[in-house]
Design an enzyme around this catalytic site. Structure first.
Site, PDB file in Angstrom:
ATOM      1  N   TYR A 141      -6.460  52.236  46.898  1.00  0.00           N
ATOM      2  CA  TYR A 141      -7.649  52.878  46.319  1.00  0.00           C
ATOM      3  C   TYR A 141      -8.937  52.400  46.986  1.00  0.00           C
ATOM      4  O   TYR A 141      -9.962  53.060  46.930  1.00  0.00           O
ATOM      5  CB  TYR A 141      -7.738  52.605  44.812  1.00  0.00           C
ATOM      6  CG  TYR A 141      -6.654  53.283  43.988  1.00  0.00           C
ATOM      7  CD1 TYR A 141      -5.730  54.128  44.571  1.00  0.00           C
ATOM      8  CD2 TYR A 141      -6.560  53.061  42.628  1.00  0.00           C
ATOM      9  CE1 TYR A 141      -4.737  54.733  43.831  1.00  0.00           C
ATOM     10  CE2 TYR A 141      -5.568  53.669  41.868  1.00  0.00           C
ATOM     11  CZ  TYR A 141      -4.657  54.504  42.485  1.00  0.00           C
ATOM     12  OH  TYR A 141      -3.667  55.103  41.748  1.00  0.00           O
ATOM     13  N   LYS A 192       7.332  47.611  46.616  1.00  0.00           N
ATOM     14  CA  LYS A 192       8.163  48.499  47.445  1.00  0.00           C
ATOM     15  C   LYS A 192       8.403  47.737  48.749  1.00  0.00           C
ATOM     16  O   LYS A 192       8.084  48.210  49.847  1.00  0.00           O
ATOM     17  CB  LYS A 192       7.417  49.824  47.656  1.00  0.00           C
ATOM     18  CG  LYS A 192       8.244  50.924  48.280  1.00  0.00           C
ATOM     19  CD  LYS A 192       9.277  51.515  47.344  1.00  0.00           C
ATOM     20  CE  LYS A 192      10.102  52.562  48.059  1.00  0.00           C
ATOM     21  NZ  LYS A 192      11.295  52.971  47.310  1.00  0.00           N
ATOM     22  N   ASP A 224      10.304  52.481  42.342  1.00  0.00           N
ATOM     23  CA  ASP A 224      11.046  53.677  41.922  1.00  0.00           C
ATOM     24  C   ASP A 224      12.047  53.323  40.823  1.00  0.00           C
ATOM     25  O   ASP A 224      12.182  54.032  39.818  1.00  0.00           O
ATOM     26  CB  ASP A 224      11.741  54.369  43.120  1.00  0.00           C
ATOM     27  CG  ASP A 224      12.359  53.382  44.111  1.00  0.00           C
ATOM     28  OD1 ASP A 224      12.120  52.161  43.982  1.00  0.00           O
ATOM     29  OD2 ASP A 224      13.087  53.832  45.012  1.00  0.00           O
ATOM     30  N   ASP A 248      -1.196  52.018  38.031  1.00  0.00           N
ATOM     31  CA  ASP A 248      -1.851  53.214  37.483  1.00  0.00           C
ATOM     32  C   ASP A 248      -0.783  54.150  36.910  1.00  0.00           C
ATOM     33  O   ASP A 248      -0.870  54.630  35.771  1.00  0.00           O
ATOM     34  CB  ASP A 248      -2.604  53.904  38.637  1.00  0.00           C
ATOM     35  CG  ASP A 248      -3.556  54.969  38.157  1.00  0.00           C
ATOM     36  OD1 ASP A 248      -3.628  55.196  36.932  1.00  0.00           O
ATOM     37  OD2 ASP A 248      -4.220  55.591  39.001  1.00  0.00           O
ATOM     38  N   ASP A 252       0.627  54.428  32.594  1.00  0.00           N
ATOM     39  CA  ASP A 252       0.544  55.678  31.817  1.00  0.00           C
ATOM     40  C   ASP A 252       1.919  56.062  31.287  1.00  0.00           C
ATOM     41  O   ASP A 252       2.057  56.560  30.173  1.00  0.00           O
ATOM     42  CB  ASP A 252      -0.019  56.824  32.672  1.00  0.00           C
ATOM     43  CG  ASP A 252      -1.529  56.919  32.543  1.00  0.00           C
ATOM     44  OD1 ASP A 252      -2.149  55.873  32.248  1.00  0.00           O
ATOM     45  OD2 ASP A 252      -2.085  58.020  32.741  1.00  0.00           O
TER      46      ASP A 252
END
Ligand code: NAD
Length: 387
Positions: A141, A192, A224, A248, A252
């Site tokens: 980001y 990852k 994942d 992020d 959620d």
């Protein structure tokens, strides 16, 4: 010692839900002798309307001078046509970066009374108590270079850079391990590392930090798989720590395990424990002004403030117990209403939490003596739930 809290209600349902959280802070002050100074200031759309900027200078000054910030929510259709650089959401991002709030803590706790509000089967989510620790100021980001460029063949290409320095990984790691020490003493670090070098380093640093916390058990999981495990068997997790982008998405996902976005608080902390506390939801323009928003996420954000910035476990517990109690009593705002419960509005819910706090504080003070408790309540002008 007087604690300073900057109260930034923001837009939409922000002022309605923050009013209820302020009642809770007032109650701590009145009943537990907590010394606090609260000052309000506009942010987001309210900042634009008031001072022409989503983060007015006076608001930022107030937030910097405060020990903690209580935020409602920002944004709404009124400001959507504005240039992206001066939209309400910039107020929020500005606060995060100006106050260097690098650690985002999002607990996902399912209250037993709300098991049927979750979209997952009761046996999968019942008893869920998970903490997601998300790094908030680094990663793809913020990494550079970034942009959209034109290649030699004339095709356009978008690009971003995932980047993490060792110190950034180490400091978020420590937040996660410290958090685990106060909970179930298990940390799952999500990366990852099989594909991305930035997260290969992430895994290496997390493993190194873990050596300073021998009581905490560290595990690693690819992102994942973590997404799959969150909806398959979420109760396996205690603390999950991850980078900005993975966090992020996963936070959620975890939020929805608990049924309603209106129940979930959050804390964004700097390295000294100063924090900004807010519900994870937005300004909900569709229900703003109707008096039906759920204030519990904002009220629970005050409990997090007590725990993380003011190290006041007792006040945090008083608030959390009161929230639990109103749910046991069957009170529900529209978003968590199910047949057989009692639907209430925003203010009524806030008042019920305050009444439950007072009841519990006095119950503790009178040693559970029912007649003394009744006398205390009457003297305080409160009889709710007693007679
Ligand atoms: P939202 O979270 O505001 O609303 C999503 C849905 O959840 C809506 O149906 C809303 O009514 C409901 N909801 C949210 N909070 C609730 C509560 N406390 N009680 C009952 N129901 C609740 O997300 P959105 O609709 O995508 O965004 C609306 C605005 O909020 C946008 O301008 C967005 O940019 C902004 N936003 C702000 C923040 C923030 O301030 N931290 C976060 C997310 C979105």
């Amino acid at each position: 010692m007087t604690h300073k809290i900057a109260v930034l209600a923001g837009d939409g349902i922000g002022p309605e839900i923050v009013d209820q959280a302020v009642k809770v802070i007032d109650c701590l002050q009145r009943e537990l002798g907590w010394q606090v100074e609260m000052e309000q200031a506009p942010v987001g759309g309210a900042g634009i309307d008031h001072a022409g900027h989503p983060l007015p200078e006076a608001t930022l000054r107030l937030a910097k001078a405060a020990d903690a910030v209580l935020l409602g929510a920002v944004g709404g259709p009124k400001w959507e046509a504005l240039d992206i650089a001066i939209r309400p959401e910039k107020g929020l991002l500005g606060l995060r970066s100006e106050l260097q709030l690098f650690a985002n803590l999002r607990p996902a706790l399912l209250y037993p009374q709300l098991v049927h509000a979750s979209t997952l089967k009761p046996e999968v989510v019942s008893g869920l108590d998970l903490m997601i620790v998300r790094e908030l100021t680094g990663d793809i980001y913020f990494g550079k270079p970034r942009g959209i460029r034109t290649l030699e063949n004339g095709e356009r290409q978008g690009f971003n850079t995932m980047v993490y320095a060792e110190h950034e990984i180490e400091r978020i790691g420590r937040v996660a391990f410290e958090s685990a020490m106060k909970r179930g003493k298990r940390v799952c670090s999500v990366d990852k590392a099989n594909v991305l070098e930035a997260t290969e380093l992430w895994r290496e640093v997390m493993t190194r930090v873990a050596k300073d916390y021998p009581q905490v058990q560290l595990s690693h999981m690819y992102v994942d798989n973590a997404a799959m495990q969150l909806v398959r068997a979420p109760k396996q997790f205690d603390v999950m720590v991850t980078g900005n982008m993975f966090g992020d998405i996963l936070s959620d996902c975890a939020a929805m395990l608990t049924g309603s976005i209106g129940m979930l608080p959050s804390a964004s902390l700097d390295s000294k424990g100063k924090g900004m506390y807010e519900p994870i939801h937005g300004s909900a323009p569709d229900i703003a002004g109707k008096g039906i928003a759920n204030p519990l996420a904002t009220i629970l954000s005050v409990a997090m403030m007590m725990r993380y910035t003011f190290n006041d476990i007792k006040s945090a517990a008083v608030i959390e117990a009161a929230v639990q109690e109103v749910l046991v009593e069957g009170l529900r705002t529209a978003d968590i209403y199910t047949a057989g419960t009692h639907k209430v509005g925003t203010e009524e819910m806030g008042d019920a939490v305050v009444a439950a706090m007072i009841r519990n504080i006095w119950r503790a003070e009178t040693g559970g003596d029912a007649s003394a408790e009744k006398r205390c309540m009457r003297e305080g002008g409160l009889t709710n739930g007693i007679d």
